[in-house]
Design a protein around this motif. Structure first.
Motif, PDB file in Angstrom:
ATOM      1  N   GLU A 154       0.967  -1.311   0.222  1.00  0.00           N
ATOM      2  CA  GLU A 154       0.017  -0.036  -0.250  1.00  0.00           C
ATOM      3  C   GLU A 154       0.843   1.263  -0.151  1.00  0.00           C
ATOM      4  O   GLU A 154       0.680   2.129  -0.695  1.00  0.00           O
ATOM      5  CB  GLU A 154      -1.029   0.007   1.148  1.00  0.00           C
ATOM      6  N   THR A 155       1.877   1.149   1.001  1.00  0.00           N
ATOM      7  CA  THR A 155       2.850   2.215   0.726  1.00  0.00           C
ATOM      8  C   THR A 155       3.627   2.533  -0.517  1.00  0.00           C
ATOM      9  O   THR A 155       3.600   3.727  -1.069  1.00  0.00           O
ATOM     10  CB  THR A 155       3.758   2.255   1.948  1.00  0.00           C
ATOM     11  N   ILE A 200      16.133  18.639   6.438  1.00  0.00           N
ATOM     12  CA  ILE A 200      14.920  19.489   6.339  1.00  0.00           C
ATOM     13  C   ILE A 200      13.729  19.153   7.084  1.00  0.00           C
ATOM     14  O   ILE A 200      13.815  18.373   7.956  1.00  0.00           O
ATOM     15  CB  ILE A 200      14.380  19.075   4.816  1.00  0.00           C
ATOM     16  N   SER A 201      12.688  20.176   7.355  1.00  0.00           N
ATOM     17  CA  SER A 201      11.585  20.090   8.390  1.00  0.00           C
ATOM     18  C   SER A 201      10.816  18.772   8.401  1.00  0.00           C
ATOM     19  O   SER A 201      10.661  18.479   9.595  1.00  0.00           O
ATOM     20  CB  SER A 201      10.798  21.276   8.248  1.00  0.00           C
ATOM     21  N   SER A 202      10.579  18.210   7.465  1.00  0.00           N
ATOM     22  CA  SER A 202       9.818  16.891   7.505  1.00  0.00           C
ATOM     23  C   SER A 202      10.589  15.852   8.006  1.00  0.00           C
ATOM     24  O   SER A 202      10.037  15.000   8.467  1.00  0.00           O
ATOM     25  CB  SER A 202       9.237  16.770   6.002  1.00  0.00           C
ATOM     26  N   THR A 203      11.928  15.990   7.741  1.00  0.00           N
ATOM     27  CA  THR A 203      12.815  14.874   8.077  1.00  0.00           C
ATOM     28  C   THR A 203      12.916  15.014   9.711  1.00  0.00           C
ATOM     29  O   THR A 203      12.858  13.933  10.356  1.00  0.00           O
ATOM     30  CB  THR A 203      14.119  15.024   7.548  1.00  0.00           C
ATOM     31  N   THR A 204      13.202  16.205  10.143  1.00  0.00           N
ATOM     32  CA  THR A 204      12.980  16.431  11.610  1.00  0.00           C
ATOM     33  C   THR A 204      12.003  16.010  12.306  1.00  0.00           C
ATOM     34  O   THR A 204      11.965  15.139  13.156  1.00  0.00           O
ATOM     35  CB  THR A 204      13.315  17.982  11.825  1.00  0.00           C
ATOM     36  N   ALA A 205      10.798  16.117  11.533  1.00  0.00           N
ATOM     37  CA  ALA A 205       9.476  15.787  12.442  1.00  0.00           C
ATOM     38  C   ALA A 205       9.397  14.415  12.375  1.00  0.00           C
ATOM     39  O   ALA A 205       8.921  13.556  13.337  1.00  0.00           O
ATOM     40  CB  ALA A 205       8.272  16.394  11.502  1.00  0.00           C
ATOM     41  N   THR A 206       9.624  13.722  11.222  1.00  0.00           N
ATOM     42  CA  THR A 206       9.418  12.144  11.390  1.00  0.00           C
ATOM     43  C   THR A 206      10.371  11.416  12.197  1.00  0.00           C
ATOM     44  O   THR A 206       9.866  10.529  12.643  1.00  0.00           O
ATOM     45  CB  THR A 206       9.466  11.557   9.796  1.00  0.00           C
ATOM     46  N   LEU A 207      11.822  11.879  12.082  1.00  0.00           N
ATOM     47  CA  LEU A 207      12.573  11.428  13.106  1.00  0.00           C
ATOM     48  C   LEU A 207      12.422  11.575  14.365  1.00  0.00           C
ATOM     49  O   LEU A 207      12.438  10.567  15.354  1.00  0.00           O
ATOM     50  CB  LEU A 207      13.874  11.795  12.711  1.00  0.00           C
ATOM     51  N   TYR A 208      11.561  12.615  14.986  1.00  0.00           N
ATOM     52  CA  TYR A 208      11.302  12.815  16.476  1.00  0.00           C
ATOM     53  C   TYR A 208      10.135  11.852  16.555  1.00  0.00           C
ATOM     54  O   TYR A 208      10.120  11.319  17.702  1.00  0.00           O
ATOM     55  CB  TYR A 208      10.863  14.278  16.271  1.00  0.00           C
ATOM     56  N   ALA A 209       9.197  11.713  15.383  1.00  0.00           N
ATOM     57  CA  ALA A 209       7.940  10.716  15.771  1.00  0.00           C
ATOM     58  C   ALA A 209       8.327   9.353  15.938  1.00  0.00           C
ATOM     59  O   ALA A 209       8.067   8.629  16.748  1.00  0.00           O
ATOM     60  CB  ALA A 209       7.088  10.956  14.614  1.00  0.00           C
ATOM     61  N   ALA A 242       7.422  -0.733  14.365  1.00  0.00           N
ATOM     62  CA  ALA A 242       7.592   0.611  13.720  1.00  0.00           C
ATOM     63  C   ALA A 242       8.982   0.503  12.942  1.00  0.00           C
ATOM     64  O   ALA A 242       9.055   1.110  12.055  1.00  0.00           O
ATOM     65  CB  ALA A 242       7.628   1.763  14.532  1.00  0.00           C
ATOM     66  N   MET A 243      10.083  -0.158  13.422  1.00  0.00           N
ATOM     67  CA  MET A 243      11.293  -0.051  12.919  1.00  0.00           C
ATOM     68  C   MET A 243      11.336  -1.358  11.734  1.00  0.00           C
ATOM     69  O   MET A 243      11.782  -0.869  10.729  1.00  0.00           O
ATOM     70  CB  MET A 243      12.335  -0.461  13.968  1.00  0.00           C
ATOM     71  N   THR A 244      10.814  -2.453  12.006  1.00  0.00           N
ATOM     72  CA  THR A 244      11.025  -3.438  11.121  1.00  0.00           C
ATOM     73  C   THR A 244      10.225  -3.401   9.870  1.00  0.00           C
ATOM     74  O   THR A 244      10.190  -3.650   8.745  1.00  0.00           O
ATOM     75  CB  THR A 244      10.757  -4.837  11.677  1.00  0.00           C
ATOM     76  N   MET A 245       9.045  -2.655   9.922  1.00  0.00           N
ATOM     77  CA  MET A 245       8.001  -2.191   9.020  1.00  0.00           C
ATOM     78  C   MET A 245       8.659  -1.655   8.010  1.00  0.00           C
ATOM     79  O   MET A 245       8.412  -1.954   6.862  1.00  0.00           O
ATOM     80  CB  MET A 245       6.766  -1.513   9.581  1.00  0.00           C
ATOM     81  N   LYS A 257       1.220   0.466  11.097  1.00  0.00           N
ATOM     82  CA  LYS A 257       0.428   1.446  10.175  1.00  0.00           C
ATOM     83  C   LYS A 257       1.108   2.921  10.260  1.00  0.00           C
ATOM     84  O   LYS A 257       1.299   3.761   9.381  1.00  0.00           O
ATOM     85  CB  LYS A 257      -0.737   1.483  10.448  1.00  0.00           C
ATOM     86  N   GLU A 258       1.219   3.245  11.392  1.00  0.00           N
ATOM     87  CA  GLU A 258       1.768   4.615  11.877  1.00  0.00           C
ATOM     88  C   GLU A 258       3.115   4.783  11.263  1.00  0.00           C
ATOM     89  O   GLU A 258       3.523   5.883  10.687  1.00  0.00           O
ATOM     90  CB  GLU A 258       1.798   4.907  13.232  1.00  0.00           C
ATOM     91  N   SER A 259       4.109   3.686  11.396  1.00  0.00           N
ATOM     92  CA  SER A 259       5.401   3.649  10.869  1.00  0.00           C
ATOM     93  C   SER A 259       5.216   4.015   9.220  1.00  0.00           C
ATOM     94  O   SER A 259       6.164   4.818   8.647  1.00  0.00           O
ATOM     95  CB  SER A 259       6.069   2.556  11.164  1.00  0.00           C
ATOM     96  N   GLU A 260       4.451   3.364   8.595  1.00  0.00           N
ATOM     97  CA  GLU A 260       4.227   3.538   7.039  1.00  0.00           C
ATOM     98  C   GLU A 260       3.827   4.917   6.820  1.00  0.00           C
ATOM     99  O   GLU A 260       4.155   5.657   5.914  1.00  0.00           O
ATOM    100  CB  GLU A 260       3.521   2.495   6.506  1.00  0.00           C
ATOM    101  N   GLU A 261       2.744   5.518   7.632  1.00  0.00           N
ATOM    102  CA  GLU A 261       2.193   6.732   7.637  1.00  0.00           C
ATOM    103  C   GLU A 261       3.598   7.714   7.453  1.00  0.00           C
ATOM    104  O   GLU A 261       3.797   8.750   6.823  1.00  0.00           O
ATOM    105  CB  GLU A 261       1.405   7.147   8.608  1.00  0.00           C
ATOM    106  N   LEU A 262       4.316   7.537   8.499  1.00  0.00           N
ATOM    107  CA  LEU A 262       5.603   8.335   8.987  1.00  0.00           C
ATOM    108  C   LEU A 262       6.491   8.327   7.548  1.00  0.00           C
ATOM    109  O   LEU A 262       6.999   9.481   7.058  1.00  0.00           O
ATOM    110  CB  LEU A 262       6.180   8.217  10.187  1.00  0.00           C
ATOM    111  N   TYR A 263       6.686   7.156   7.148  1.00  0.00           N
ATOM    112  CA  TYR A 263       7.655   6.955   5.785  1.00  0.00           C
ATOM    113  C   TYR A 263       6.845   7.858   4.678  1.00  0.00           C
ATOM    114  O   TYR A 263       7.803   8.339   4.219  1.00  0.00           O
ATOM    115  CB  TYR A 263       7.437   5.531   5.593  1.00  0.00           C
ATOM    116  N   ARG A 264       5.946   7.740   4.661  1.00  0.00           N
ATOM    117  CA  ARG A 264       5.100   8.690   3.487  1.00  0.00           C
ATOM    118  C   ARG A 264       5.266  10.225   3.625  1.00  0.00           C
ATOM    119  O   ARG A 264       5.717  10.950   2.656  1.00  0.00           O
ATOM    120  CB  ARG A 264       3.560   8.507   3.306  1.00  0.00           C
TER     121      ARG A 264
END
Length: 235
Positions: free
Chosen positions: A16-17, A112-121, A137-140, A214-221
């Motif tokens: 899906e991702t 960049i800002s999106s990288t900062t946000a997703t890495l924090y998450a 979250a990590m293995t996904m 699922k949350e991890s895949e959303e962060l990946y997107r």
């Protein structure tokens, strides 16, 4: 679920991702030298941050056999494996040379800002939530590299982006040691953790594992969308 059930569930999320509008946009951006540099510098931050995340998961996990798996995973990523004698960050540094990046350019990269946000998450999930959620979250995201699962979509991330660099930059797979390695390494890492889900993914654990994946895949997107947007601003 048994192992086959978990394999199907994680595989569906990855498909899906990798076929999502966000990833299709990401792969549609023509690659220039400047865009390749930006992408690789952000990837280096992502890769280094994951070392902290895996350490958080290990610290939260009370099961010795799983800690051993995590340490085996991280030994390959940080120390050595068949792909590098110096860990996988070395692969990124070597790949950077093909596009004019020095080791210093990689090691001193700014997010960049999106990288900062997703890495924090991702860090918060791994440090503050149940170890099963952090592990999911990590293995996904490693499933997003699996050519076996994603061949009809053009392959996993390393395969698809590697082919784009070859197409636009006129280089070869020998110039892409990071992605060449991860086409193989992440398949092994996907398989490494599959038995854990069958053993521990019962009852309410099944839901928290799937929700975290699922949350991890959303962060990946979100992470890849940010890179696509940043690349589009560059010539």
């Amino acid at each position: 679920m048994n192992t086959k059930g978990w394999e199907a569930a994680f595989g569906e999320l990855a498909r899906e991702t990798m076929s999502s509008p966000e990833l299709e946009r990401y792969y549609s951006v023509p690659i220039t030298r400047a865009r390749a540099q930006l992408l690789l510098q952000q990837l280096s931050l992502y890769v280094r941050h994951r070392r902290d995340c895996w350490a958080f998961v290990s610290g939260n996990c009370p099961v010795l056999s799983i800690k051993q798996k995590i340490l085996a995973h991280e030994y390959e990523e940080m120390i050595r494996d068949q792909h590098s004698e110096h860990g996988h960050l070395d692969l990124i540094i070597r790949q950077g040379k093909a596009i004019g990046l020095s080791a210093r350019d990689i090691l001193e990269a700014k997010p960049i800002s999106s990288t900062t946000a997703t890495l924090y998450a991702w860090g918060w999930i791994c440090k503050k939530k149940h170890w099963l959620e952090g592990l999911a979250a990590m293995t996904m995201t490693e499933w997003n590299q699996d050519d076996r699962l994603l061949a009809d979509l053009g392959g996993g991330h390393a395969a698809r982006m590697g082919n784009l660099w070859i197409k636009y930059l006129g280089i070869t797979w020998d110039d892409l040691p990071n992605w060449k390695a991860h086409r193989a390494a992440d398949k092994e890492h996907v398989d490494m953790f599959l038995p854990i889900w069958e053993e521990f993914g019962h009852g309410e654990n099944e839901k928290i594992i799937l929700d975290a994946a699922k949350e991890s895949e959303e962060l990946y997107r979100v992470y890849q969308t940010g890179i696509a947007e940043a690349m589009e601003t560059l010539s």
